[in-house]
Design an enzyme around this catalytic site. Structure first.
Site, PDB file in Angstrom:
ATOM      1  N   LYS A 231       0.875  -1.397  -0.092  1.00 53.93           N
ATOM      2  CA  LYS A 231       0.164   0.424   0.055  1.00 53.93           C
ATOM      3  C   LYS A 231       0.619   1.462   0.252  1.00 53.93           C
ATOM      4  O   LYS A 231       0.615   2.406   0.531  1.00 53.93           O
ATOM      5  CB  LYS A 231      -1.665   0.282   0.911  1.00 53.93           C
ATOM      6  CG  LYS A 231      -1.294  -1.357   1.689  1.00 53.93           C
ATOM      7  CD  LYS A 231      -2.212  -1.756   0.184  1.00 53.93           C
ATOM      8  CE  LYS A 231      -3.245  -1.006  -0.819  1.00 53.93           C
ATOM      9  NZ  LYS A 231      -3.653  -1.535  -1.940  1.00 53.93           N
ATOM     10  N   SER A 232       2.315   1.093  -0.672  1.00 53.97           N
ATOM     11  CA  SER A 232       3.190   2.477  -0.459  1.00 53.97           C
ATOM     12  C   SER A 232       3.197   2.707  -2.301  1.00 53.97           C
ATOM     13  O   SER A 232       4.445   3.629  -2.353  1.00 53.97           O
ATOM     14  CB  SER A 232       4.213   1.911   0.180  1.00 53.97           C
ATOM     15  OG  SER A 232       4.384   0.986   1.041  1.00 53.97           O
TER      16      SER A 232
ATOM     17  N   THR B 203       1.870   0.092  -7.143  1.00 57.65           N
ATOM     18  CA  THR B 203       1.095  -0.090  -8.829  1.00 57.65           C
ATOM     19  C   THR B 203       1.541   1.248  -8.939  1.00 57.65           C
ATOM     20  O   THR B 203       1.573   0.851 -10.659  1.00 57.65           O
ATOM     21  CB  THR B 203      -0.262  -0.574  -8.399  1.00 57.65           C
ATOM     22  OG1 THR B 203      -0.445  -0.867  -7.084  1.00 57.65           O
ATOM     23  CG2 THR B 203      -0.997  -0.517  -9.401  1.00 57.65           C
TER      24      THR B 203
ATOM     25  N   PHE C 125       4.934 -10.290  -9.467  1.00 63.49           N
ATOM     26  CA  PHE C 125       4.685  -9.598  -8.291  1.00 63.49           C
ATOM     27  C   PHE C 125       5.788 -10.825  -7.808  1.00 63.49           C
ATOM     28  O   PHE C 125       5.333 -12.716  -7.890  1.00 63.49           O
ATOM     29  CB  PHE C 125       3.976 -10.314  -7.680  1.00 63.49           C
ATOM     30  CG  PHE C 125       3.588 -10.132  -6.462  1.00 63.49           C
ATOM     31  CD1 PHE C 125       4.397  -9.273  -4.944  1.00 63.49           C
ATOM     32  CD2 PHE C 125       2.132 -10.213  -5.707  1.00 63.49           C
ATOM     33  CE1 PHE C 125       3.949  -8.966  -4.188  1.00 63.49           C
ATOM     34  CE2 PHE C 125       2.135  -9.945  -4.672  1.00 63.49           C
ATOM     35  CZ  PHE C 125       3.464  -9.937  -3.561  1.00 63.49           C
TER      36      PHE C 125
ATOM     37  N   HIS D 212       6.880  -7.369  -1.849  1.00 63.10           N
ATOM     38  CA  HIS D 212       6.750  -6.815  -1.019  1.00 63.10           C
ATOM     39  C   HIS D 212       7.558  -7.312   0.558  1.00 63.10           C
ATOM     40  O   HIS D 212       7.848  -7.158   2.054  1.00 63.10           O
ATOM     41  CB  HIS D 212       5.537  -7.295  -0.610  1.00 63.10           C
ATOM     42  CG  HIS D 212       4.930  -6.829  -0.536  1.00 63.10           C
ATOM     43  ND1 HIS D 212       4.368  -4.946  -2.046  1.00 63.10           N
ATOM     44  CD2 HIS D 212       3.271  -6.195  -1.808  1.00 63.10           C
ATOM     45  CE1 HIS D 212       3.582  -4.653  -2.340  1.00 63.10           C
ATOM     46  NE2 HIS D 212       2.592  -5.667  -2.352  1.00 63.10           N
TER      47      HIS D 212
ATOM     48  N   SER E  57      -5.066   3.080   4.049  1.00 64.61           N
ATOM     49  CA  SER E  57      -4.925   1.793   2.319  1.00 64.61           C
ATOM     50  C   SER E  57      -4.727   0.654   2.691  1.00 64.61           C
ATOM     51  O   SER E  57      -5.600  -0.222   2.200  1.00 64.61           O
ATOM     52  CB  SER E  57      -3.709   2.467   1.557  1.00 64.61           C
ATOM     53  OG  SER E  57      -3.940   1.743   0.276  1.00 64.61           O
TER      54      SER E  57
ATOM     55  N   PHE F 270      -7.786  -2.057   2.280  1.00 64.02           N
ATOM     56  CA  PHE F 270      -7.414  -3.392   0.834  1.00 64.02           C
ATOM     57  C   PHE F 270      -8.226  -4.703   1.641  1.00 64.02           C
ATOM     58  O   PHE F 270      -8.203  -5.661   1.058  1.00 64.02           O
ATOM     59  CB  PHE F 270      -5.754  -3.482   1.410  1.00 64.02           C
ATOM     60  CG  PHE F 270      -5.011  -4.374  -0.210  1.00 64.02           C
ATOM     61  CD1 PHE F 270      -5.938  -4.459  -1.757  1.00 64.02           C
ATOM     62  CD2 PHE F 270      -3.835  -5.361  -0.144  1.00 64.02           C
ATOM     63  CE1 PHE F 270      -5.178  -5.372  -2.426  1.00 64.02           C
ATOM     64  CE2 PHE F 270      -4.258  -6.009  -0.736  1.00 64.02           C
ATOM     65  CZ  PHE F 270      -4.234  -6.028  -1.367  1.00 64.02           C
TER      66      PHE F 270
ATOM     67  N   PHE G 249      -3.111   9.639 -11.294  1.00 69.82           N
ATOM     68  CA  PHE G 249      -4.256   8.633 -10.887  1.00 69.82           C
ATOM     69  C   PHE G 249      -5.385   8.564 -11.000  1.00 69.82           C
ATOM     70  O   PHE G 249      -6.232   6.990 -11.586  1.00 69.82           O
ATOM     71  CB  PHE G 249      -5.004   9.805  -8.985  1.00 69.82           C
ATOM     72  CG  PHE G 249      -5.683   8.320  -7.626  1.00 69.82           C
ATOM     73  CD1 PHE G 249      -4.838   8.081  -7.494  1.00 69.82           C
ATOM     74  CD2 PHE G 249      -7.374   9.054  -8.441  1.00 69.82           C
ATOM     75  CE1 PHE G 249      -5.599   7.058  -6.931  1.00 69.82           C
ATOM     76  CE2 PHE G 249      -8.114   8.126  -7.391  1.00 69.82           C
ATOM     77  CZ  PHE G 249      -7.621   7.168  -6.859  1.00 69.82           C
TER      78      PHE G 249
HETATM   79  P1  A3P Z   1      -5.369   4.339  -1.536  1.00 64.80           P
HETATM   80  O1  A3P Z   1      -5.563   3.353  -0.508  1.00 64.80           O
HETATM   81  O2  A3P Z   1      -4.718   5.735  -0.522  1.00 64.80           O
HETATM   82  O3  A3P Z   1      -5.681   5.679  -2.818  1.00 64.80           O
HETATM   83  P2  A3P Z   1       0.040  -0.712  -3.755  1.00 64.80           P
HETATM   84  O4  A3P Z   1       0.253  -0.558  -5.484  1.00 64.80           O
HETATM   85  O5  A3P Z   1       0.855  -0.303  -3.357  1.00 64.80           O
HETATM   86  O6  A3P Z   1      -0.987  -1.467  -3.250  1.00 64.80           O
HETATM   87  O7  A3P Z   1      -0.711   0.817  -3.171  1.00 64.80           O
HETATM   88  C1  A3P Z   1      -1.982   1.519  -3.148  1.00 64.80           C
HETATM   89  C2  A3P Z   1      -2.220   3.313  -2.713  1.00 64.80           C
HETATM   90  O8  A3P Z   1      -1.775   3.829  -4.324  1.00 64.80           O
HETATM   91  C3  A3P Z   1      -3.256   2.974  -2.922  1.00 64.80           C
HETATM   92  O9  A3P Z   1      -3.948   4.128  -2.497  1.00 64.80           O
HETATM   93  C4  A3P Z   1      -3.950   3.781  -4.360  1.00 64.80           C
HETATM   94  O10 A3P Z   1      -4.635   4.553  -4.718  1.00 64.80           O
HETATM   95  C5  A3P Z   1      -2.661   4.592  -4.776  1.00 64.80           C
HETATM   96  N1  A3P Z   1      -2.043   5.024  -5.314  1.00 64.80           N
HETATM   97  C6  A3P Z   1      -2.085   3.859  -6.895  1.00 64.80           C
HETATM   98  N2  A3P Z   1      -1.577   4.324  -7.630  1.00 64.80           N
HETATM   99  C7  A3P Z   1      -2.098   6.408  -7.730  1.00 64.80           C
HETATM  100  C8  A3P Z   1      -1.462   7.296  -8.913  1.00 64.80           C
HETATM  101  N3  A3P Z   1      -0.941   7.467  -9.738  1.00 64.80           N
HETATM  102  N4  A3P Z   1      -1.770   8.646  -8.044  1.00 64.80           N
HETATM  103  C9  A3P Z   1      -1.625   8.174  -6.938  1.00 64.80           C
HETATM  104  N5  A3P Z   1      -1.810   7.323  -5.870  1.00 64.80           N
HETATM  105  C10 A3P Z   1      -2.085   6.268  -6.127  1.00 64.80           C
END
Ligand code: A3P
Length: 295
Positions: free
Chosen positions: A42-43, A46, A75, A106, A136, A140, A229
């Site tokens: 969640k950092s 993606t 992954f 991860h 986040s 998830f 986003f």
């Molecule tokens: P939030 O749940 O706070 O919206 P990971 O890919 O490590 O699982 O992280 C997912 C988090 O990254 C989610 O956060 C997601 O919305 C955010 N995220 C993904 N793509 C993004 C983008 N292009 N710009 C900003 N945040 C993004």
């Protein structure tokens, strides 16, 4: 259905199916031109993956759209759980992927297969402030059924701080600190989600310098547009919409949920925030690693 509990990998709580697949991951043979994307969940994994895939394809959107992100950037420790139809993933998929490969993990640094170090692979780590990570992660946990039930937010905050058996990938603190310390001796670029939010162009330039790549200015603009986003959210190849509902239920929470810094403020009570701050101070003591809790 939802998993009841997590397994354990060398003391790190992890999905049982990933633990089962571990022998293959441990022996993974990296190639010198692999680029490893490492994050705590969640950092911004993606997001960073999409940026790198765009860089690797010189900003050719169509190439990056052709396949889902979890196929384009395999992954590493992924072992397909029963609830997914059999499809290549993890090591199996990586072995079929032509070089130069992007690899996502991860894993905490102590569990990374040693081959990455032996081959001197470049690594990009992305970290995000823990308050936004925990929020986040909470959403998830709800939408991705591979997780146990997170309970209430208050319960999940405790799970996150205790970093016990219920927290997949274990302690956020150990994760971000472990990779931070490795930065001194390895080809490791350490990035922050908050910086990427604030000035994505500057961060993309940093990545390009680290990779020793030059691209046209228009290409950078295309990369930034495609990985915003708003664009990623409406792109099924980037937002995990192609995953079966039994695995990820986007009606409970979209994978690309809010994509902002500071959303924790809409969730934490004052008391929770104070408790979290105290815990944060104790666990970051002595480190020169600092986080911006909002931008
Ligand atoms: P939030 O749940 O706070 O919206 P990971 O890919 O490590 O699982 O992280 C997912 C988090 O990254 C989610 O956060 C997601 O919305 C955010 N995220 C993904 N793509 C993004 C983008 N292009 N710009 C900003 N945040 C993004």
């Amino acid at each position: 259905g939802r998993q009841e509990e997590l397994g354990s990998l060398h003391g790190i709580p992890l999905y049982k199916c990933f633990v089962e697949g571990w022998p293959q991951v441990e022996d993974f043979q990296a190639r010198p031109d692999d680029l490893l994307i490492a994050t705590y969940p969640k950092s911004g994994t993606t997001w960073l993956s999409e940026i790198l895939d765009m860089i690797y394809h010189d900003g050719d959107v169509e190439k990056c759209r052709r396949d889902a992100i979890f196929n384009r950037v395999p992954f590493l420790e992924m072992k397909v759980p029963e609830m997914l139809t059999p499809c290549p993933a993890g090591v199996e998929l990586l072995e079929k992927t032509p070089s130069p490969r992007l690899v996502k993990t991860h894993l905490p640094i102590q569990l990374l297969p040693t081959s990455f170090w032996d081959k001197n692979c470049k690594v990009i780590y992305m970290a995000r402030n823990p308050k936004d990570v925990v929020i986040s992660y909470y959403y998830f946990y709800q939408m991705a059924k591979i997780h146990p039930d997170p309970g209430t937010l208050n319960e999940f905050l405790e799970t996150f701080m205790a970093a016990g058996v219920g927290l997949a990938y274990g302690s956020w603190y150990e994760h971000v600190r472990g990779w931070w310390e490795k930065k001194q001796e390895k080809q490791l670029l350490y990035l922050f989600y908050e910086d990427m939010k604030k000035d994505p162009q500057q961060e993309v330039q940093k990545i390009l310098r680290f990779l020793g790549k030059e691209v046209a200015e228009g290409t950078v603009a295309r990369i930034l547009h495609h990985t915003s986003f708003q664009e990623m959210r409406k792109n099924p190849a980037a937002n995990y919409e192609t995953m079966p509902t039994a695995f990820m239920d986007h009606s409970l929470s979209p994978f690309l949920r809010k994509g902002i810094s500071g959303d924790w403020k809409n969730h934490f009570t004052v008391a929770q925030n104070e408790r979290f701050d105290r815990h944060y101070r104790e666990h970051m003591e002595g480190s020169d690693l600092h986080f911006q809790m909002e931008v």
